[in-house]
Write a protein that holds these residues in place. Sequence first.
Motif, PDB file in Angstrom:
ATOM      1  N   PRO A 296      66.271   4.624 -27.149  1.00 47.82           N
ATOM      2  CA  PRO A 296      67.065   5.368 -26.163  1.00 47.82           C
ATOM      3  C   PRO A 296      67.248   6.839 -26.543  1.00 47.82           C
ATOM      4  O   PRO A 296      67.288   7.688 -25.646  1.00 47.82           O
ATOM      5  N   LEU A 297      67.340   7.141 -27.834  1.00 54.52           N
ATOM      6  CA  LEU A 297      67.475   8.552 -28.239  1.00 54.52           C
ATOM      7  C   LEU A 297      66.231   9.326 -27.820  1.00 54.52           C
ATOM      8  O   LEU A 297      66.313  10.444 -27.300  1.00 54.52           O
ATOM      9  N   ASP A 298      65.083   8.696 -28.043  1.00 51.96           N
ATOM     10  CA  ASP A 298      63.818   9.315 -27.652  1.00 51.96           C
ATOM     11  C   ASP A 298      63.741   9.482 -26.135  1.00 51.96           C
ATOM     12  O   ASP A 298      63.316  10.527 -25.632  1.00 51.96           O
ATOM     13  N   ALA A 299      64.201   8.463 -25.405  1.00 59.48           N
ATOM     14  CA  ALA A 299      64.187   8.532 -23.935  1.00 59.48           C
ATOM     15  C   ALA A 299      65.120   9.640 -23.445  1.00 59.48           C
ATOM     16  O   ALA A 299      64.804  10.347 -22.483  1.00 59.48           O
TER      17      ALA A 299
ATOM     18  N   TYR B  70      69.530  -0.759 -18.051  1.00 57.24           N
ATOM     19  CA  TYR B  70      69.421  -0.004 -19.296  1.00 57.24           C
ATOM     20  C   TYR B  70      68.984   1.429 -19.039  1.00 57.24           C
ATOM     21  O   TYR B  70      69.571   2.384 -19.541  1.00 57.24           O
ATOM     22  N   VAL B  74      70.690   5.225 -19.863  1.00 56.04           N
ATOM     23  CA  VAL B  74      69.998   6.269 -20.626  1.00 56.04           C
ATOM     24  C   VAL B  74      69.906   7.561 -19.802  1.00 56.04           C
ATOM     25  O   VAL B  74      70.165   8.655 -20.305  1.00 56.04           O
ATOM     26  N   LYS B 102      66.128  10.958 -35.325  1.00 56.56           N
ATOM     27  CA  LYS B 102      66.128  11.168 -33.869  1.00 56.56           C
ATOM     28  C   LYS B 102      67.388  11.907 -33.426  1.00 56.56           C
ATOM     29  O   LYS B 102      67.340  12.742 -32.516  1.00 56.56           O
ATOM     30  N   CYS B 103      68.528  11.573 -34.034  1.00 52.22           N
ATOM     31  CA  CYS B 103      69.782  12.265 -33.700  1.00 52.22           C
ATOM     32  C   CYS B 103      69.666  13.756 -34.008  1.00 52.22           C
ATOM     33  O   CYS B 103      70.155  14.598 -33.249  1.00 52.22           O
ATOM     34  N   GLU B 105      66.882  15.526 -34.127  1.00 53.14           N
ATOM     35  CA  GLU B 105      65.959  16.118 -33.153  1.00 53.14           C
ATOM     36  C   GLU B 105      66.690  16.429 -31.847  1.00 53.14           C
ATOM     37  O   GLU B 105      66.542  17.514 -31.266  1.00 53.14           O
ATOM     38  N   LEU B 106      67.524  15.470 -31.415  1.00 53.36           N
ATOM     39  CA  LEU B 106      68.285  15.656 -30.181  1.00 53.36           C
ATOM     40  C   LEU B 106      69.302  16.792 -30.332  1.00 53.36           C
ATOM     41  O   LEU B 106      69.442  17.639 -29.436  1.00 53.36           O
TER      42      LEU B 106
END
Lengths: 318, 120, 110
Positions: A296-299, B70, B74, B102-103, B105-106
């Motif tokens: 989900p982070l990637d999405a 889901y 998102v 990933k966190c 990167e976001l």
Amino acid sequence: MVALQLGGAPAATLGEVKNRADLVIFWGSNPADSHPRHFTRYSGTAKGRFTRKGRKDRHIVVVDVRRTPSVKYADEFIQVDHGCDYEVLTAMRMIAGGKRPDRDEVGGVGVDTLANLVDRCKKARMGVLFFGQGITETRGKHQNSTAIYQFGKDMSRYSKFLTMPMRGHYNVVGSGNTMCWQTGYPFAVNFGRGYPQFNPGEFSVVDLLSRKEPDAALIVAAEPMDHLPYTAASHLEDIPTIVLDPRETLTTKIARVVIPVKHAGVSVEGSAYRMDHVPIRMQAPLKSPWPKDDAPLDAIIRKIKQIRIEQAGKTDGN
Amino acid sequence: MATAAKADEQTAVFNNVVCPFCATLCDDLTVHVRGNQVVKVNGCNLSKGVFMNAHTEWATPRVDGKRVDYDDAVDEAARILARSVNPLIFGLAATDVEAQKKCIELADLIGANLDNASSV
Amino acid sequence: MVLTGILNTARTLKQGTTMHISKTSPEYLDAINYIGICAQDMARADISDGDRVAVVSASGEVTIRAKKMDVQEGAFFMPVSYLANRLVSAQTHGTGVPGFKTTMVEITKV
């Protein structure tokens, strides 16, 4: 963490502690409640190469403001007055340097008791001082940890001496390491200017929330509604909060968006760092129908990029 | 790697399981699983708390308290973060290194504040 | 009489174990729903083990159970939880660490 940046500290794995340490001090740390098997696996009864008799080969000291459940496993308990850890550590450094404080008692502890402890540290084959939130959260905060690291440095002149924080969450070390490796800083980072800036007290979570600065929040595998002061955490009720968590928590209850994910180490494999910075690969004995949290982070990342392209397109059209 | 072996018809046994609770990160647990539920684990009480309850209280995808698909959850998360001027990303200490990356990167993408449980 | 002192919040084994049952479970509430006070302070404020007490700080107020514990005079113990965190000061003095062990509280028997 800040203290580490200020002073640095020698490191070793818990395996070294198990095999070599003949003096173990827990200061402001209560492993019986917070790290129940630390004692049997590494620091107390564990038998190692040079600690063949296990518990009998170690002198164990608990230093704390209260008689914690860990005290009954120790040889010695030293009770410090609330908020006086820095004074006591400073007195110990003074004694180690050959001077005696001009009073009989510092922070509720007799100077003779401190002199004995310093003497034990100097004579240890390998001494380890584990410290916990009793050091980092009490009056003085990270300056207490700095005093611990400096005391450790002093002792390194006489013996092998190690100072190690008893970290809480199973991968809090990993979060610091990963952030260091990716951003240059271990926590409290802000990307607002397009590059990472580090400033605890400004970009740390409690400060941000209590000043009501964030206008949206993404909580990943944490429980601020239970573990942060409510006057800070309550801001999450006022802004759109997104929570990624395998299970329902007090924070999922107040969230605008809840995204369930697999439980690392329970329903999905993954890597985590032990408190001595040893990375360990976790197994997954259970199955979960939800994706692992990277998905989900990637999405979200892809969707935000798409939204930006669409917005840029509209601007160009005008 | 999972080292599943059949103890009986229904129970799978996993050896050398790592406990995701405290940073002692014990890696010597034996976990007995029956019907996607841990029925026995030889860790400390904290680790029993994690594993014996792991099959309960699962979160569901929701927006404003209502169950959604889901992908909709998102998408809503992405819309919130894309609109935000000063977002906060907090947590990371109770998940794995891959998710932490990933966190970051976001956070970099949206100019966020990023903090973990180091100070709390 | 009002007792004044420092609130010390910390993990306990019971809190850590029951929090995974559910944060809303009676087991978790039982693990966090008390404040530890030493015998001398209890006697001084005429509080008995098990009495309900109101605990007030600059941040908030909770009414919980008093429990006799081996703590220092003028220092009170609560397990880490949303109850203790109603009282804990969010002031970090520039460190990022709030007042988990530095918040002043007042205790009154109710």
